[in-house]
Design a protein around this motif. Sequence first.
Motif, short mmCIF file in Angstrom:
data_model
loop_
_atom_site.label_atom_id
_atom_site.label_comp_id
_atom_site.label_asym_id
_atom_site.label_seq_id
_atom_site.Cartn_x
_atom_site.Cartn_y
_atom_site.Cartn_z
N GLU A 1 1.05 -1.00 0.09
CA GLU A 1 -0.20 0.31 -0.29
C GLU A 1 0.56 1.33 0.16
N ARG A 2 2.02 1.31 0.81
CA ARG A 2 2.79 2.08 1.03
C ARG A 2 3.37 3.16 -0.49
N ASP A 3 4.03 1.55 -1.23
CA ASP A 3 4.84 1.16 -2.52
C ASP A 3 3.83 1.91 -2.96
N ILE A 4 2.48 2.02 -3.75
CA ILE A 4 1.49 2.57 -4.49
C ILE A 4 1.45 4.02 -4.05
N SER A 5 1.28 4.21 -3.20
CA SER A 5 0.75 5.76 -2.78
C SER A 5 1.90 6.24 -3.23
N GLU A 6 3.42 6.24 -2.80
CA GLU A 6 4.15 7.12 -3.46
C GLU A 6 4.36 7.42 -4.73
N SER A 7 4.28 5.70 -5.31
CA SER A 7 4.40 5.77 -6.56
C SER A 7 3.74 6.52 -7.61
N LEU A 8 2.11 6.83 -7.02
CA LEU A 8 0.88 7.60 -7.62
C LEU A 8 0.96 8.96 -7.55
N ALA B 1 2.81 14.53 -11.26
CA ALA B 1 3.60 15.11 -11.85
C ALA B 1 3.70 15.50 -13.54
N CYS B 2 3.73 13.70 -13.66
CA CYS B 2 3.84 13.59 -15.40
C CYS B 2 1.97 13.89 -16.08
N ARG B 3 1.14 14.22 -14.97
CA ARG B 3 0.38 15.09 -16.07
C ARG B 3 0.68 16.06 -16.71
N SER B 4 1.44 17.32 -15.96
CA SER B 4 1.88 18.50 -16.73
C SER B 4 3.25 18.23 -17.17
N CYS B 5 3.40 17.18 -17.68
CA CYS B 5 4.64 16.77 -18.51
C CYS B 5 4.43 17.69 -19.89
N ALA B 6 5.54 18.38 -20.33
CA ALA B 6 5.29 18.45 -22.04
C ALA B 6 5.82 17.37 -22.87
N GLU B 7 6.71 17.42 -22.18
CA GLU B 7 7.68 16.11 -23.56
C GLU B 7 6.64 14.96 -24.29
N ALA B 8 6.79 15.29 -25.32
CA ALA B 8 6.04 14.32 -26.61
C ALA B 8 6.67 13.59 -26.92
N SER B 9 7.16 12.62 -26.47
CA SER B 9 8.34 11.28 -26.35
C SER B 9 8.08 10.20 -24.75
N PRO B 10 7.53 9.01 -24.91
CA PRO B 10 7.90 8.73 -23.82
C PRO B 10 8.93 8.23 -23.63
#
Length: 211
Positions: free
Chosen positions: A150-157, A162-171
């Motif tokens: 649970e802690r690992d998943i919460s930390e990952s989320l 921050a990836c929601r606002s990423c402007a990079e085009a390529s993964p």
Amino acid sequence: MDGNTKTQIPVPSVSTISTVPTSPPKAKAKSKSKGAKRPLGRGKKQMKIGALARKTGKTVRALHLYEEMGLLFPDRSEGGFRLYGPGEVDRVYWINKLQDMGFKLSQIRGLLDAVAASNSAPEAMQGVRELFQNKLNDTREQIQKLLQLERDISESLSYLEACRSCAEASPDCCAECGEDRHGGMAEPQLVSGIHIKRGEGQAQATPEPNA
């Protein structure tokens, strides 16, 4: 002594006679006829197998299987229908609980056999205590693992927010994303395994020329 004279034998007084009181004969105790003990749940309102299935949420086939394995002992009506009382209802709920704990039906039957074969009630319940204690230890260990997950998943989320606002085009850029873009958070293990990072000085593999 004159032959006609009778010799008088002294008679002891009443006070000198040792009297032993005799107890009256004991009355015979009335014999009580003890009937066989009725199994738990018998003698009360009983139901047919369909009603038991609806009440417990089990299928009729599952209840038949319990009977085949010696876990249920239904009565029979005059017409041959299976009849189940409160004791059977409790047994089905008990089986459900043990299955939730991870026990198989064969193991549940083994538990009942071990209890029946015990030499005393304390011995029987000691075996049950040991079984439940081991299961409790396993359960607590699983809880700790789940809490860590649970802690690992919460930390990952939190990191991925921050990836929601990423402007990079390529993964491909995700593998080079730094902590500064994630509020100083290090990349969690659940995320880092997604990317293949190339270390400094690591040469890219050169494809072999076609033969």
